[in-house]
Design an enzyme around this catalytic site. Structure first.
Site, PDB file in Angstrom:
ATOM      1  N   TRP A  66       2.642 -52.455   0.337  1.00 22.08           N
ATOM      2  CA  TRP A  66       1.433 -51.760  -0.119  1.00 22.08           C
ATOM      3  C   TRP A  66       0.455 -52.817  -0.614  1.00 22.08           C
ATOM      4  O   TRP A  66       0.831 -53.674  -1.418  1.00 22.08           O
ATOM      5  CB  TRP A  66       1.730 -50.835  -1.299  1.00 22.08           C
ATOM      6  CG  TRP A  66       2.428 -49.554  -1.006  1.00 22.08           C
ATOM      7  CD1 TRP A  66       3.786 -49.352  -0.935  1.00 22.08           C
ATOM      8  CD2 TRP A  66       1.816 -48.275  -0.797  1.00 22.08           C
ATOM      9  NE1 TRP A  66       4.055 -48.031  -0.687  1.00 22.08           N
ATOM     10  CE2 TRP A  66       2.863 -47.339  -0.603  1.00 22.08           C
ATOM     11  CE3 TRP A  66       0.501 -47.827  -0.758  1.00 22.08           C
ATOM     12  CZ2 TRP A  66       2.631 -45.990  -0.368  1.00 22.08           C
ATOM     13  CZ3 TRP A  66       0.263 -46.481  -0.535  1.00 22.08           C
ATOM     14  CH2 TRP A  66       1.320 -45.576  -0.343  1.00 22.08           C
ATOM     15  N   LYS A  92      -3.382 -57.853  -4.567  1.00 24.89           N
ATOM     16  CA  LYS A  92      -2.228 -58.368  -3.837  1.00 24.89           C
ATOM     17  C   LYS A  92      -2.261 -57.835  -2.406  1.00 24.89           C
ATOM     18  O   LYS A  92      -2.727 -56.723  -2.150  1.00 24.89           O
ATOM     19  CB  LYS A  92      -0.920 -57.931  -4.509  1.00 24.89           C
ATOM     20  CG  LYS A  92      -0.799 -58.314  -5.987  1.00 24.89           C
ATOM     21  CD  LYS A  92      -0.638 -59.816  -6.183  1.00 24.89           C
ATOM     22  CE  LYS A  92      -0.405 -60.160  -7.651  1.00 24.89           C
ATOM     23  NZ  LYS A  92      -1.617 -60.096  -8.475  1.00 24.89           N
ATOM     24  N   ASP A  93      -1.732 -58.639  -1.473  1.00 27.88           N
ATOM     25  CA  ASP A  93      -1.732 -58.269  -0.064  1.00 27.88           C
ATOM     26  C   ASP A  93      -0.651 -57.233   0.238  1.00 27.88           C
ATOM     27  O   ASP A  93       0.232 -56.957  -0.575  1.00 27.88           O
ATOM     28  CB  ASP A  93      -1.523 -59.501   0.809  1.00 27.88           C
ATOM     29  CG  ASP A  93      -2.690 -60.467   0.712  1.00 27.88           C
ATOM     30  OD1 ASP A  93      -3.810 -60.010   0.434  1.00 27.88           O
ATOM     31  OD2 ASP A  93      -2.472 -61.678   0.900  1.00 27.88           O
ATOM     32  N   LYS A  94      -0.707 -56.709   1.466  1.00 29.06           N
ATOM     33  CA  LYS A  94       0.175 -55.602   1.837  1.00 29.06           C
ATOM     34  C   LYS A  94       1.579 -56.050   2.221  1.00 29.06           C
ATOM     35  O   LYS A  94       2.555 -55.614   1.612  1.00 29.06           O
ATOM     36  CB  LYS A  94      -0.443 -54.803   2.990  1.00 29.06           C
ATOM     37  CG  LYS A  94       0.440 -53.640   3.455  1.00 29.06           C
ATOM     38  CD  LYS A  94      -0.218 -52.821   4.551  1.00 29.06           C
ATOM     39  CE  LYS A  94       0.684 -51.663   4.970  1.00 29.06           C
ATOM     40  NZ  LYS A  94       0.095 -50.833   6.033  1.00 29.06           N
ATOM     41  N   GLN A 174      -7.187 -64.504   3.581  1.00 26.79           N
ATOM     42  CA  GLN A 174      -7.315 -63.150   3.023  1.00 26.79           C
ATOM     43  C   GLN A 174      -8.749 -62.858   2.600  1.00 26.79           C
ATOM     44  O   GLN A 174      -9.202 -61.714   2.670  1.00 26.79           O
ATOM     45  CB  GLN A 174      -6.389 -62.982   1.813  1.00 26.79           C
ATOM     46  CG  GLN A 174      -4.917 -63.176   2.130  1.00 26.79           C
ATOM     47  CD  GLN A 174      -4.452 -64.593   1.875  1.00 26.79           C
ATOM     48  OE1 GLN A 174      -5.151 -65.555   2.178  1.00 26.79           O
ATOM     49  NE2 GLN A 174      -3.260 -64.727   1.330  1.00 26.79           N
TER      50      GLN A 174
END
Length: 390
Positions: A66, A92-94, A174
């Site tokens: 998530w 935060k990334d997935k 990102q």
């Protein structure tokens, strides 16, 4: 338009490997301003404030696969409250296992503790009188596995003996978009007040899409917005919002008001980041030891994130900064953008330290563990070994 990440600290032959084969291969544990690591699977037991005014609650969210914004949307939906009631310290990334602190107001502890969302765990619920704001963290601890390595014992020893104390402080992929690195291009168009081009770049301009997504973007490129809307799925919520808003007002600038203010700011921030990365590349040939005219932070040279109140360095670094401003034909006053934000123009260190760096090999897996201060990117560390950003 490249993202300007092309220099390395380590002088070595880089190896091929698979990063993020599984979410568990990329663990990100947030570190609080006090230095507490929000460890995966561990209760911290933060104490409630003694005299609670009934305002704020802080809590830890551990999530697998998530990203921050999608997790927040689901929490908002589950608690039947509003997005504006929530905040978080960092994004935060997935495709990872991550922990981070969230804050909210207008909810009871029991409401949060009773949330049941797949692959999301909420714990360490704490009463506070302080609003949790973006940036309220020291940094992050990363534990990363790179799989599928085919290296000789000699190569393994050579890599194991490498010491990496700092990296170039690039903004990572990102910031520009993992799948479609176009965020900075949209940001440049917004700076130029070319909202039509910004709209088409974000909603159209297919890069690596297939299927309905590819067709939807192709339809946008030829102005078939209503047909495109039917093909964009729920993973393209922001594209759909933009198109719907444009169809309502027939105004490309007005279309962007359908997006969260943070996202609109991120477009211009990405353009600033793109220019900053170029400064690192140009400074690389001169080295990163302090030189006459440098503006230092922790005895480290900084570069400017160009904005309306930019303070230029002197010396070599100042020449680099001014050269980029002139080439881009920038008018600093134009970084005050109505409905998008005022982009002040801060400074950022051009190299950043790595803390508690450790590495190990097991079978065909290279594991890295390290800590970075907030605003720095783990993929800039891993690319020193693999040469890849993703």
């Amino acid at each position: 338009m490249p993202i300007n990440i092309n220099k390395f600290i380590l002088d070595m032959e880089r190896f091929d490997g698979t990063l993020k084969k599984y979410p568990e291969d990329f663990i990100v544990e947030e570190i609080t301003p006090e230095g507490t690591v929000l460890e995966v699977g561990k209760e911290i037991g933060f104490e409630d404030v003694e005299k609670w005014h009934g305002s704020f609650i802080h809590f830890t969210v551990e999530k697998t696969n998530w990203n921050t914004m999608d997790a927040l949307k689901q929490i908002v939906r589950t608690t039947k409250t509003k997005r504006k009631n929530f905040g978080f310290a960092g994004t935060k990334d997935k495709f990872a296992v991550t922990t981070q602190r969230f804050g909210c107001f207008g909810l009871k502890k029991e409401q949060l503790e009773n949330i049941n969302i797949k692959d999301i765990v909420i714990r360490d619920v704490q009463k506070s009188n302080k609003k949790l704001r973006m940036g309220d963290l020291w940094g992050n601890k990363f534990t990363i596995k790179i799989r599928g390595l085919d290296l000789s014992k000699k190569e393994i020893k050579r890599i194991s003996d490498l010491k990496l104390d700092y990296v170039l402080n690039y903004y990572g992929i990102q910031r520009f978009g993992l799948i479609r690195p176009i965020t900075h291009i949209v940001g440049k168009f917004i700076y130029e007040r070319d909202f039509e081009s910004a709209f088409y770049t974000y909603c159209g301009t297919p890069i690596s899409e297939t299927g309905d997504s590819l067709e939807a973007r192709q339809l946008v490129d030829v102005g078939e917005f209503k047909k495109a809307l039917k093909l964009f799925n729920r993973n393209h919520d922001y594209e759909k919002r933009l198109i719907q808003q444009y169809l309502k007002y027939k105004d490309f600038k007005m279309a962007f008001t359908a997006l969260p203010p943070q996202l609109n700011s991120m477009f211009v921030n990405a353009y600033q980041a793109y220019l900053f990365n170029e400064m690192i590349n140009k400074r690389f040939e001169y080295g990163f030891d302090a030189k006459e005219g440098d503006i230092l932070e922790d005895n480290t040279p900084t570069g400017t994130l160009i904005g309306y109140n930019t303070e230029f360095s002197g010396g070599i670094q100042g020449e680099i900064e001014k050269e980029i401003v002139e080439r881009e034909n920038l008018d600093l006053k134009k970084f005050k953008i109505e409905d998008f934000g005022n982009f002040y123009g801060t400074r950022r260190k051009m190299i950043t330290p790595i803390y508690d760096f450790k590495s190990s090999f097991e079978n065909d897996i290279f594991e890295l563990s390290f800590k970075l201060e907030r605003g720095n990117y783990a993929t800039i560390v891993t690319r020193e070994f693999t040469g890849n950003l993703s």
